[in-house]
Design an enzyme around this catalytic site. Sequence first.
Site, PDB file in Angstrom:
ATOM      1  N   GLU A  91       0.829  -1.203   0.000  1.00 30.94           N
ATOM      2  CA  GLU A  91       0.000   0.000   0.000  1.00 30.94           C
ATOM      3  C   GLU A  91       0.863   1.253   0.000  1.00 30.94           C
ATOM      4  O   GLU A  91       1.951   1.272   0.581  1.00 30.94           O
ATOM      5  CB  GLU A  91      -0.885   0.029   1.246  1.00 30.94           C
ATOM      6  CG  GLU A  91      -1.824  -1.150   1.366  1.00 30.94           C
ATOM      7  CD  GLU A  91      -2.550  -1.191   2.696  1.00 30.94           C
ATOM      8  OE1 GLU A  91      -3.490  -1.981   2.831  1.00 30.94           O
ATOM      9  OE2 GLU A  91      -2.172  -0.433   3.614  1.00 30.94           O
ATOM     10  N   CYS A 104       3.026   8.309   1.802  1.00 30.77           N
ATOM     11  CA  CYS A 104       3.433   7.316   2.782  1.00 30.77           C
ATOM     12  C   CYS A 104       3.881   6.064   2.044  1.00 30.77           C
ATOM     13  O   CYS A 104       3.110   5.489   1.268  1.00 30.77           O
ATOM     14  CB  CYS A 104       2.251   7.015   3.704  1.00 30.77           C
ATOM     15  SG  CYS A 104       2.645   5.972   5.096  1.00 30.77           S
ATOM     16  N   CYS A 111       4.853  -7.190   7.547  1.00 31.02           N
ATOM     17  CA  CYS A 111       5.733  -6.632   8.579  1.00 31.02           C
ATOM     18  C   CYS A 111       5.988  -7.695   9.639  1.00 31.02           C
ATOM     19  O   CYS A 111       5.062  -8.411  10.027  1.00 31.02           O
ATOM     20  CB  CYS A 111       5.094  -5.396   9.218  1.00 31.02           C
ATOM     21  SG  CYS A 111       6.144  -4.604  10.476  1.00 31.02           S
ATOM     22  N   CYS A 115       2.796  -5.521  15.770  1.00 36.54           N
ATOM     23  CA  CYS A 115       2.129  -4.558  16.655  1.00 36.54           C
ATOM     24  C   CYS A 115       0.626  -4.849  16.669  1.00 36.54           C
ATOM     25  O   CYS A 115      -0.003  -5.021  15.613  1.00 36.54           O
ATOM     26  CB  CYS A 115       2.402  -3.132  16.185  1.00 36.54           C
ATOM     27  SG  CYS A 115       4.169  -2.693  16.232  1.00 36.54           S
ATOM     28  N   CYS A 118      -2.104  -2.734  14.572  1.00 34.27           N
ATOM     29  CA  CYS A 118      -1.800  -2.490  13.160  1.00 34.27           C
ATOM     30  C   CYS A 118      -2.242  -3.660  12.298  1.00 34.27           C
ATOM     31  O   CYS A 118      -1.881  -4.818  12.557  1.00 34.27           O
ATOM     32  CB  CYS A 118      -0.299  -2.251  13.007  1.00 34.27           C
ATOM     33  SG  CYS A 118       0.256  -2.014  11.309  1.00 34.27           S
ATOM     34  N   ASN A 293      -7.164   4.680  14.265  1.00 35.63           N
ATOM     35  CA  ASN A 293      -8.119   4.398  13.199  1.00 35.63           C
ATOM     36  C   ASN A 293      -8.494   2.923  13.276  1.00 35.63           C
ATOM     37  O   ASN A 293      -7.702   2.065  12.895  1.00 35.63           O
ATOM     38  CB  ASN A 293      -7.490   4.736  11.838  1.00 35.63           C
ATOM     39  CG  ASN A 293      -8.478   4.654  10.683  1.00 35.63           C
ATOM     40  OD1 ASN A 293      -9.606   4.190  10.843  1.00 35.63           O
ATOM     41  ND2 ASN A 293      -8.055   5.102   9.524  1.00 35.63           N
ATOM     42  N   CYS A 336      -2.528   1.740   7.998  1.00 35.35           N
ATOM     43  CA  CYS A 336      -1.573   0.798   7.433  1.00 35.35           C
ATOM     44  C   CYS A 336      -2.122  -0.631   7.394  1.00 35.35           C
ATOM     45  O   CYS A 336      -2.520  -1.193   8.407  1.00 35.35           O
ATOM     46  CB  CYS A 336      -0.289   0.841   8.261  1.00 35.35           C
ATOM     47  SG  CYS A 336       1.008  -0.194   7.603  1.00 35.35           S
TER      48      CYS A 336
END
Length: 356
Positions: A91, A104, A111, A115, A118, A293, A336
């Site tokens: 993205e 971004c 990843c 986290c 996320c 978010n 993200c």
Amino acid sequence: MQPNILDLSWPELEAAVISGGHPPFRARQLWQWLWRRGARNFADMTSLARDFREELGRAWNIAWPEPLDIRRSADGTVKLLLGLADGASVETVLIPDRDRYTQCLSCQVGCPMGCTFCSTGLMGLTRNMTGGEIAAQVLAGRDYLRTSGLGWEVKNLVYMGMGEPLLNWEGVRKSLDILTHSEGLEFSRRRVTLSTCGIPDRLDVFGTEGLALPAISLHAPTQEIRETLMPKAARWHLDDLVAALAKISLRPRERLTIEYILIKGVNDSLLHARQLVRLLSRLKCKINLITFNPGPGIPYEAPDPEDVLAFEALLRRKNFTVTLRRSKGQDIAAACGQLKTETLTSIRKGNADGTA
């Protein structure tokens, strides 16, 4: 398939041109076509001799990431899901700010940091992106803005998309070399920010390389809360991380950016704000507050507006410079990993019910 010429750094491109028996100035012309003019095929490079263009076409490919899905928010934010040559997808987000955009960038497919707030963290890591793949996100973003009539001025870059930049430093460094080159897109250091969770023994790249400004994804005022939100990053104790941050070499008038996502009932109280003040008291920093978010599969909620304002006000009273960034693009899954998660979920659902 031929290798992607966008994966070459400037020295590598120049060496390839010279080894083919061509004068060095041809490398500069070729670089400008690729990175300044955004040419997508060699035939369009009309200032190059035909035999040179044909030779390039036999040896190389120009592989841009291709938009698979594009979402445009009511607030002007644009999110692109980009397909890479091997079928992977990442993205990139275009965030409007007056007459310019901040883009971004992702640096990994998925990843490894895990986290818990996320969507990308739920995916795990598929692979690192190459330097050319990372940098070419800017070509794709600029092309979308130009062809859609929104303009095409991407003025700032933030490595804050999918992935942990310091765990793919080889690819990230090459992308920075490409994006800051004077014959190409020519982004200056002060317009490029690299966001990291903080990786032991790797923060020194900000001082030694000098290619981007540092932003630290902190998100917690205590070690206990960070272990909940960022279990892998928290293996480096918060006190040790802050001590390492204090040693980062900054230029005059530069400060660290501390990123702090406010999550309802987790890290958004006045007690947490006071803990954050104590933690950051010896750092030369500014604080970027971000309202959470919510996304699918994430067990957290956005903070109450009055709690956000109270948190911000306390930090300001303690003489911190604070930027309050309200989440943009909530109607297009702009946080993200959210758009990719939605897309994969839709594909799986379609396969399950026979519609795909």
